[in-house]
Scaffold this motif. Structure first.
Motif, mmCIF file in Angstrom:
data_model
loop_
_atom_site.group_PDB
_atom_site.id
_atom_site.type_symbol
_atom_site.label_atom_id
_atom_site.label_comp_id
_atom_site.label_asym_id
_atom_site.label_seq_id
_atom_site.Cartn_x
_atom_site.Cartn_y
_atom_site.Cartn_z
ATOM 1 N N SER A 2 6.015 -6.480 18.110
ATOM 2 C CA SER A 2 4.730 -6.993 17.736
ATOM 3 C C SER A 2 3.800 -5.529 17.468
ATOM 4 N N LEU A 3 2.947 -5.916 16.571
ATOM 5 C CA LEU A 3 1.880 -4.901 16.210
ATOM 6 C C LEU A 3 0.573 -5.597 15.758
ATOM 7 N N PHE A 4 -0.535 -5.014 16.696
ATOM 8 C CA PHE A 4 -1.858 -5.566 16.184
ATOM 9 C C PHE A 4 -2.646 -4.668 15.722
ATOM 10 N N ILE A 5 -3.182 -5.120 14.533
ATOM 11 C CA ILE A 5 -3.873 -4.176 13.536
ATOM 12 C C ILE A 5 -5.471 -4.785 13.210
ATOM 13 N N THR A 6 -6.656 -4.158 13.492
ATOM 14 C CA THR A 6 -7.595 -4.793 13.203
ATOM 15 C C THR A 6 -8.329 -3.538 11.902
ATOM 16 N N PHE A 7 -9.266 -4.094 11.434
ATOM 17 C CA PHE A 7 -10.079 -3.741 10.271
ATOM 18 C C PHE A 7 -11.500 -3.764 10.455
ATOM 19 N N GLU A 8 -12.250 -2.633 10.849
ATOM 20 C CA GLU A 8 -13.581 -2.584 10.884
ATOM 21 C C GLU A 8 -14.324 -1.988 10.109
ATOM 22 N N GLY A 9 -15.805 -1.923 10.028
ATOM 23 C CA GLY A 9 -16.447 -1.450 9.305
ATOM 24 C C GLY A 9 -17.945 -2.190 8.691
ATOM 25 N N GLY A 10 -18.805 -1.694 8.024
ATOM 26 C CA GLY A 10 -20.022 -2.330 7.706
ATOM 27 C C GLY A 10 -19.843 -3.041 6.557
ATOM 28 N N GLU A 11 -20.847 -3.610 5.955
ATOM 29 C CA GLU A 11 -20.746 -4.573 4.770
ATOM 30 C C GLU A 11 -20.148 -4.002 3.584
ATOM 31 N N GLY A 12 -19.219 -4.639 3.112
ATOM 32 C CA GLY A 12 -18.659 -4.268 1.836
ATOM 33 C C GLY A 12 -17.925 -3.160 1.752
ATOM 34 N N CYS A 13 -17.380 -2.768 3.025
ATOM 35 C CA CYS A 13 -16.694 -1.719 2.922
ATOM 36 C C CYS A 13 -15.169 -1.543 2.468
ATOM 37 N N GLY A 14 -14.778 -2.837 2.531
ATOM 38 C CA GLY A 14 -13.388 -3.208 1.732
ATOM 39 C C GLY A 14 -12.595 -3.821 3.059
ATOM 40 N N LYS A 15 -12.926 -4.239 3.913
ATOM 41 C CA LYS A 15 -12.101 -4.587 5.067
ATOM 42 C C LYS A 15 -11.014 -5.857 4.547
ATOM 43 N N SER A 16 -11.835 -6.906 3.746
ATOM 44 C CA SER A 16 -11.246 -8.096 3.493
ATOM 45 C C SER A 16 -9.855 -7.407 2.407
ATOM 46 N N ALA A 17 -10.413 -6.605 1.385
ATOM 47 C CA ALA A 17 -9.401 -6.248 0.362
ATOM 48 C C ALA A 17 -8.284 -5.522 1.029
ATOM 49 N N GLN A 18 -8.601 -4.643 2.039
ATOM 50 C CA GLN A 18 -7.480 -3.670 2.596
ATOM 51 C C GLN A 18 -6.750 -4.729 3.442
ATOM 52 N N SER A 19 -7.319 -5.618 4.099
ATOM 53 C CA SER A 19 -6.409 -6.179 5.100
ATOM 54 C C SER A 19 -5.522 -7.391 4.222
ATOM 55 N N ARG A 20 -5.905 -7.907 3.156
ATOM 56 C CA ARG A 20 -5.043 -8.425 2.086
ATOM 57 C C ARG A 20 -3.937 -7.599 1.782
ATOM 58 N N ALA A 21 -4.359 -6.541 1.347
ATOM 59 C CA ALA A 21 -3.359 -5.481 0.732
ATOM 60 C C ALA A 21 -2.262 -5.269 1.596
ATOM 61 N N LEU A 22 -2.766 -4.864 2.792
ATOM 62 C CA LEU A 22 -1.731 -4.582 3.725
ATOM 63 C C LEU A 22 -0.716 -5.981 4.138
ATOM 64 N N TYR A 23 -1.380 -7.080 4.167
ATOM 65 C CA TYR A 23 -0.618 -8.236 4.341
ATOM 66 C C TYR A 23 0.540 -8.438 3.282
ATOM 67 N N LYS A 24 -0.067 -8.332 2.384
ATOM 68 C CA LYS A 24 0.918 -8.353 1.040
ATOM 69 C C LYS A 24 2.256 -7.595 1.137
ATOM 70 N N LYS A 25 1.761 -6.210 1.485
ATOM 71 C CA LYS A 25 2.773 -5.236 1.686
ATOM 72 C C LYS A 25 3.993 -5.541 2.628
ATOM 73 N N LEU A 26 3.517 -6.052 3.939
ATOM 74 C CA LEU A 26 4.226 -6.285 4.914
ATOM 75 C C LEU A 26 5.118 -7.675 4.358
ATOM 76 N N MET A 27 4.535 -8.560 3.572
ATOM 77 C CA MET A 27 5.472 -9.881 3.352
ATOM 78 C C MET A 27 6.309 -9.253 2.293
ATOM 79 N N GLN A 28 6.112 -8.527 1.377
ATOM 80 C CA GLN A 28 7.209 -7.936 0.346
ATOM 81 C C GLN A 28 8.302 -7.603 1.166
ATOM 82 N N LEU A 29 8.060 -6.740 2.210
ATOM 83 C CA LEU A 29 8.965 -6.290 3.010
ATOM 84 C C LEU A 29 9.768 -7.072 3.975
#
Ligand SMILES: Nc1ncnc2c1ncn2[C@@H]1O[C@H](COP(=O)(O)OP(=O)(O)OP(=O)(O)O)[C@@H](O)[C@H]1O
Ligand SMILES: [Mg+2]
Length: 210
Positions: A2-29
């Motif tokens: 198991s691995l628990f990864i969180t994304f943090e930061g202020g408004e509009g910094c790209g948390k949702s974009a980057q968490s989705r990108a990482l999710y897709k990358k892991l799905m591909q693998l």
């Protein structure tokens, strides 16, 4: 594993974009992975989130914010985070307890010891293995999303967002082994690459190379 990864930061910094990108990358693998977000991520949590972000009355007290965010969190920890970590999956979370420390603690000025205790109760001590802080000047992040309607937090004055940013940087400095601080004003692809460099080291090598 198991691995628990969180994304943090202020408004509009790209948390949702980057968490989705990482999710897709892991799905591909073909690595088992769950992506969720706070506040929300469960039916009750989504309801709490709506109340917090879009309340008509502006006078939600900071303590009420602390408790409502943590009510949503407690539901997510029991319903999603713990069961998926127990199955050995990767759990990616777009905001977690550090958001409450940054926004309600450093931003609103609540007693940090109280924030810590309530966060700890809601998370049952479940801590991320890695927390990615997407750091950038508050006005730049806010500027990225001016097109859509602003929620209660996005409407806050710049000084509030700057306190949140400084709070995050302090949290990261206090626990450098857990945090990866990235300059979020770089391109999406560059930020994703820096994240992958770190995450791939935390995964079993045979999973990453297949
Ligand atoms: N590195 C980047 N460079 C330029 N634009 C970006 C970058 N990352 C994200 N964006 C854009 O900025 C906007 C906000 O990104 P995103 O929604 O991922 O941020 P967020 O941190 O999740 O915001 P929120 O605080 O609203 O949840 C989106 O339009 C997104 O496409
Ligand atoms: Mg987001």
């Amino acid at each position: 594993m198991s691995l628990f990864i969180t994304f943090e930061g202020g408004e509009g910094c790209g948390k949702s974009a980057q968490s989705r990108a990482l999710y897709k990358k892991l799905m591909q693998l073909s690595i088992p992975v769950v992506l969720t977000h706070e506040p929300g991520g469960t039916p009750l949590g989504d309801e709490i989130s709506r109340r917090l972000k879009w309340a008509k009355s502006p006078d939600i007290s900071p303590m009420t914010e602390l408790l409502l965010f943590n009510a949503s969190r407690a539901q997510l920890v029991d319903g999603v985070i713990k069961p998926n970590l127990a199955k050995g999956e990767v759990v990616i979370l777009d905001r977690y307890a550090d958001s409450t420390t940054a926004y309600q603690g450093y931003g609103r000025g609540l007693d940090l010891e109280i924030v810590k205790k309530v966060n700890k109760a809601a998370t049952q001590g479940v801590k991320p293995d890695l927390t990615v802080l997407l750091d950038m000047p508050s006005e730049e992040g806010l500027g990225r999303k001016k097109a859509r309607k602003r929620d209660r937090f996005e409407k806050e004055i710049l000084a509030f967002h700057q306190k949140v940013r400084q709070g995050y940087l302090k949290l990261a400095a206090d626990e450098p082994q857990r945090w990866l601080v990235i300059d979020a004003s770089q391109s999406k692809a560059k930020v994703a690459e820096v994240i992958w460099q770190r995450v791939s080291k935390l995964l079993p090598q045979q999973e990453v190379e297949k």
